[in-house]
Motif scaffolding. Structure first.
Motif, PDB file in Angstrom:
ATOM      1  N   GLY A 136       0.691  -1.159  -0.115  1.00  0.00           N
ATOM      2  CA  GLY A 136       0.032  -0.302   0.099  1.00  0.00           C
ATOM      3  C   GLY A 136       0.794   1.290  -0.255  1.00  0.00           C
ATOM      4  N   GLN A 137       1.914   1.423   0.979  1.00  0.00           N
ATOM      5  CA  GLN A 137       2.852   2.374   0.672  1.00  0.00           C
ATOM      6  C   GLN A 137       3.350   2.553  -0.776  1.00  0.00           C
ATOM      7  OE1 GLN A 137       6.789   2.358   2.736  1.00  0.00           O
ATOM      8  NE2 GLN A 137       5.575   3.750   4.223  1.00  0.00           N
ATOM      9  N   GLN A 138       4.048   1.368  -1.161  1.00  0.00           N
ATOM     10  CA  GLN A 138       4.413   1.608  -2.700  1.00  0.00           C
ATOM     11  C   GLN A 138       3.573   2.161  -3.664  1.00  0.00           C
ATOM     12  OE1 GLN A 138       6.292  -2.049  -3.274  1.00  0.00           O
ATOM     13  NE2 GLN A 138       7.928  -1.639  -2.140  1.00  0.00           N
ATOM     14  N   PHE A 139       2.239   1.725  -3.416  1.00  0.00           N
ATOM     15  CA  PHE A 139       1.425   2.412  -4.438  1.00  0.00           C
ATOM     16  C   PHE A 139       1.115   3.780  -4.182  1.00  0.00           C
ATOM     17  CE2 PHE A 139      -3.023   3.316  -5.378  1.00  0.00           C
ATOM     18  CZ  PHE A 139      -2.802   3.239  -6.907  1.00  0.00           C
ATOM     19  N   LEU A 140       0.952   4.381  -2.996  1.00  0.00           N
ATOM     20  CA  LEU A 140       0.929   5.667  -2.608  1.00  0.00           C
ATOM     21  C   LEU A 140       2.156   6.242  -3.018  1.00  0.00           C
ATOM     22  CD1 LEU A 140      -0.545   5.658   0.937  1.00  0.00           C
ATOM     23  CD2 LEU A 140      -1.932   6.056  -1.201  1.00  0.00           C
ATOM     24  N   LEU A 141       3.269   6.018  -3.060  1.00  0.00           N
ATOM     25  CA  LEU A 141       4.488   6.727  -3.322  1.00  0.00           C
ATOM     26  C   LEU A 141       4.668   6.763  -4.959  1.00  0.00           C
ATOM     27  CD1 LEU A 141       7.073   5.128  -0.870  1.00  0.00           C
ATOM     28  CD2 LEU A 141       5.908   7.368  -0.634  1.00  0.00           C
ATOM     29  N   PHE A 142       3.967   5.549  -5.464  1.00  0.00           N
ATOM     30  CA  PHE A 142       3.913   5.656  -6.866  1.00  0.00           C
ATOM     31  C   PHE A 142       2.921   6.797  -7.608  1.00  0.00           C
ATOM     32  CE2 PHE A 142       1.207   4.518 -10.421  1.00  0.00           C
ATOM     33  CZ  PHE A 142       2.212   4.543 -11.732  1.00  0.00           C
ATOM     34  N   LEU A 143       2.119   7.201  -6.631  1.00  0.00           N
ATOM     35  CA  LEU A 143       1.117   8.302  -7.114  1.00  0.00           C
ATOM     36  C   LEU A 143       1.809   9.432  -6.748  1.00  0.00           C
ATOM     37  CD1 LEU A 143      -2.385   6.860  -5.568  1.00  0.00           C
ATOM     38  CD2 LEU A 143      -1.551   6.628  -7.920  1.00  0.00           C
ATOM     39  N   PHE A 144       2.437   9.861  -5.893  1.00  0.00           N
ATOM     40  CA  PHE A 144       3.264  11.007  -5.788  1.00  0.00           C
ATOM     41  C   PHE A 144       4.254  11.075  -6.902  1.00  0.00           C
ATOM     42  CE2 PHE A 144       2.226  10.494  -1.120  1.00  0.00           C
ATOM     43  CZ  PHE A 144       1.770  11.771  -1.116  1.00  0.00           C
ATOM     44  N   PHE A 145       4.892  10.095  -7.434  1.00  0.00           N
ATOM     45  CA  PHE A 145       5.763   9.952  -8.634  1.00  0.00           C
ATOM     46  C   PHE A 145       5.023  10.304  -9.977  1.00  0.00           C
ATOM     47  CE2 PHE A 145       8.633   8.610  -5.338  1.00  0.00           C
ATOM     48  CZ  PHE A 145      10.068   9.141  -5.619  1.00  0.00           C
ATOM     49  N   ILE A 146       3.942  10.400  -9.866  1.00  0.00           N
ATOM     50  CA  ILE A 146       3.184  10.691 -11.267  1.00  0.00           C
ATOM     51  C   ILE A 146       3.413  11.871 -11.954  1.00  0.00           C
ATOM     52  CG2 ILE A 146       0.986  11.090 -12.322  1.00  0.00           C
ATOM     53  CD1 ILE A 146      -0.213   8.556 -10.710  1.00  0.00           C
ATOM     54  N   PRO A 147       3.756  12.962 -11.275  1.00  0.00           N
ATOM     55  CA  PRO A 147       4.159  14.224 -11.928  1.00  0.00           C
ATOM     56  C   PRO A 147       5.427  14.056 -12.629  1.00  0.00           C
ATOM     57  CG  PRO A 147       2.994  14.527  -9.848  1.00  0.00           C
ATOM     58  CD  PRO A 147       2.993  13.260 -10.073  1.00  0.00           C
ATOM     59  N   SER A 148       6.227  13.390 -11.729  1.00  0.00           N
ATOM     60  CA  SER A 148       7.753  13.165 -12.513  1.00  0.00           C
ATOM     61  C   SER A 148       7.433  12.533 -13.830  1.00  0.00           C
ATOM     62  CB  SER A 148       8.739  12.521 -11.493  1.00  0.00           C
ATOM     63  OG  SER A 148       8.638  13.259 -10.314  1.00  0.00           O
ATOM     64  N   ILE A 149       6.794  11.288 -13.626  1.00  0.00           N
ATOM     65  CA  ILE A 149       6.613  10.542 -14.878  1.00  0.00           C
ATOM     66  C   ILE A 149       6.197  11.062 -16.065  1.00  0.00           C
ATOM     67  CG2 ILE A 149       5.568   8.173 -15.717  1.00  0.00           C
ATOM     68  CD1 ILE A 149       5.603   7.294 -12.733  1.00  0.00           C
ATOM     69  N   VAL A 150       4.992  11.826 -15.778  1.00  0.00           N
ATOM     70  CA  VAL A 150       4.503  12.673 -16.697  1.00  0.00           C
ATOM     71  C   VAL A 150       5.554  13.640 -17.489  1.00  0.00           C
ATOM     72  CG1 VAL A 150       2.629  14.496 -17.347  1.00  0.00           C
ATOM     73  CG2 VAL A 150       2.057  12.546 -15.869  1.00  0.00           C
ATOM     74  N   LEU A 151       6.150  14.164 -16.860  1.00  0.00           N
ATOM     75  CA  LEU A 151       7.023  15.360 -17.010  1.00  0.00           C
ATOM     76  C   LEU A 151       8.146  14.449 -18.138  1.00  0.00           C
ATOM     77  CD1 LEU A 151       7.513  17.684 -13.952  1.00  0.00           C
ATOM     78  CD2 LEU A 151       6.502  18.455 -16.464  1.00  0.00           C
ATOM     79  N   PHE A 152       8.546  13.417 -17.569  1.00  0.00           N
ATOM     80  CA  PHE A 152       9.766  12.629 -18.318  1.00  0.00           C
ATOM     81  C   PHE A 152       8.867  12.064 -19.780  1.00  0.00           C
ATOM     82  CE2 PHE A 152      12.284  11.464 -14.204  1.00  0.00           C
ATOM     83  CZ  PHE A 152      13.325  11.783 -15.076  1.00  0.00           C
ATOM     84  N   ALA A 153       7.656  11.783 -19.716  1.00  0.00           N
ATOM     85  CA  ALA A 153       7.233  11.394 -20.899  1.00  0.00           C
ATOM     86  C   ALA A 153       7.157  12.521 -22.052  1.00  0.00           C
ATOM     87  CB  ALA A 153       5.868  10.787 -20.583  1.00  0.00           C
ATOM     88  N   LEU A 154       6.553  13.737 -21.102  1.00  0.00           N
ATOM     89  CA  LEU A 154       6.434  14.999 -22.013  1.00  0.00           C
ATOM     90  C   LEU A 154       7.737  15.260 -22.706  1.00  0.00           C
ATOM     91  CD1 LEU A 154       4.723  17.267 -23.160  1.00  0.00           C
ATOM     92  CD2 LEU A 154       5.316  18.638 -20.809  1.00  0.00           C
ATOM     93  N   GLY A 155       8.897  15.206 -22.090  1.00  0.00           N
ATOM     94  CA  GLY A 155      10.318  15.695 -22.296  1.00  0.00           C
ATOM     95  C   GLY A 155      10.794  14.549 -23.469  1.00  0.00           C
ATOM     96  N   ILE A 156      10.513  13.574 -23.280  1.00  0.00           N
ATOM     97  CA  ILE A 156      10.961  12.339 -24.140  1.00  0.00           C
ATOM     98  C   ILE A 156       9.993  12.644 -25.598  1.00  0.00           C
ATOM     99  CG2 ILE A 156      10.775   9.874 -24.712  1.00  0.00           C
ATOM    100  CD1 ILE A 156      11.473   9.412 -22.039  1.00  0.00           C
TER     101      ILE A 156
END
Length: 318
Positions: A136-156
């Motif tokens: 559960g903690q890892q899933f919540l932390l994954f949600l926190f990292f979604i903005p970073s993932i989106v920015l990485f995808a946008l940059g790529i």
């Protein structure tokens, strides 16, 4: 209280073997669960498609529509629902696998650092105990990292568009989201660095562990940053060693095609060495994090429980 190297000498082998055996067992179970989920999903799709074909096809009617085309039209929604259900179960299985392995390894190191004992049994018993909370903690932390993932995808995407069009301006623009994503990822990694440690060491809830980890980041940024730096340096050294090792085995780490020309036996041997070394590296940096948490950071969270001198040798390891 033992310092880092003393704990490594006394418990390092057990922690290393526990990491290898535990992750292998969990990996096999996860693979079996994935296969079972896939087979069940495939069976349901076949039954759904077969039932639709049977209901559509009329062998005595020459004007009956093509059964396969009609079935594809009607089966689109059930297929999508089936894929969605499969994805949900696969993600659940993955987080349980990741939660179990993380909980097991963190628990082993926690017992070694705080109780000076370690065993393979701890990996499995405590891994099962904390599996759901860790997942559960890892899933919540994954949600926190979604903005970073989106920015990485946008940059790529912008970078790829710039390459295809030969537009240097787009290439430069792509650096901005990539840079922001990198900085944000590093900051979030430091903020949540001790969340799994606190979850196991203090036997606390998911959100409280995350909050306490964030509190350490704000109150003891230097110590948290130093722990993160130690993790980076250990993994960086491991990466350099892998590059040298791959050259020794005769293939270029930066050219995947070169490994295809390598003898299968050597490939298998290299994979085994890489897996064993990876497990050892995990032990090295996780033990450092736990020792530093016990000696340097935990007193900041619970000062009343840590009166007097904390820790053994006053080094960056503890």
């Amino acid at each position: 209280m033992e310092n880092y190297f003393e704990l490594l000498r006394r418990h390092g082998l057990t922690l290393w073997l526990g990491n290898i055996v535990g992750s292998l067992v969990a990996g096999v179970i996860f693979a079996v669960m994935t296969i079972i989920i896939a087979l069940i999903g495939l069976l349901l799709l076949v039954l759904i498609a077969g039932g639709m074909i049977g209901s559509i096809m009329d062998p005595f009617n020459p004007e009956s529509p093509d059964p396969f085309a009609a079935a594809m039209d009607k089966a689109a929604v059930p297929v999508l629902i089936g894929l969605l259900i499969f994805s949900i179960f696969f993600i659940l299985a993955f987080f349980l696998y990741s939660g179990f392995t993380s909980a097991g390894m963190n628990s082993m190191v926690n017992h070694a650092v705080f109780e000076d004992r370690s065993s393979l049994q701890i990996y499995f018993t405590q891994g099962l105990r904390f599996m759901w909370k860790m997942a559960g903690q890892q899933f919540l932390l994954f949600l926190f990292f979604i903005p970073s993932i989106v920015l990485f995808a946008l940059g790529i995407v912008i970078f790829a568009a710039g390459l295809m069009e030969g537009n240097e301006s787009l290439l430069l623009v792509s650096l901005l989201p990539l840079l922001v994503a990198t900085i944000l990822t590093i900051v979030l990694a430091l903020v949540f660095l001790h969340a799994p440690v606190i979850l196991v060491a203090e036997n606390t809830g998911i959100w409280k562990a995350i909050a306490l980890s964030g509190r350490l980041f704000t109150r003891s940024f230097g110590q948290v940053f130093l722990s993160g730096l130690i993790i980076f340096l250990i993994n960086f050294a491991y990466g350099l060693f892998l590059i040298l090792l791959s050259e020794f085995f005769g293939f270029n780490s930066f050219d995947p095609a070169s490994s295809a020309e390598l003898n299968p036996g050597l490939q298998f041997l290299f994979s085994l060495i890489q897996y064993a070394l990876g497990a050892l590296v995990n032990v090295l940096w996780l033990l450092a994090v736990f020792v530093r948490y016990r000696n340097r950071l935990r007193p900041r969270l619970f000062p009343d429980e840590n009166s007097g001198t904390i820790g053994g040798m006053k080094t960056i390891w503890g």
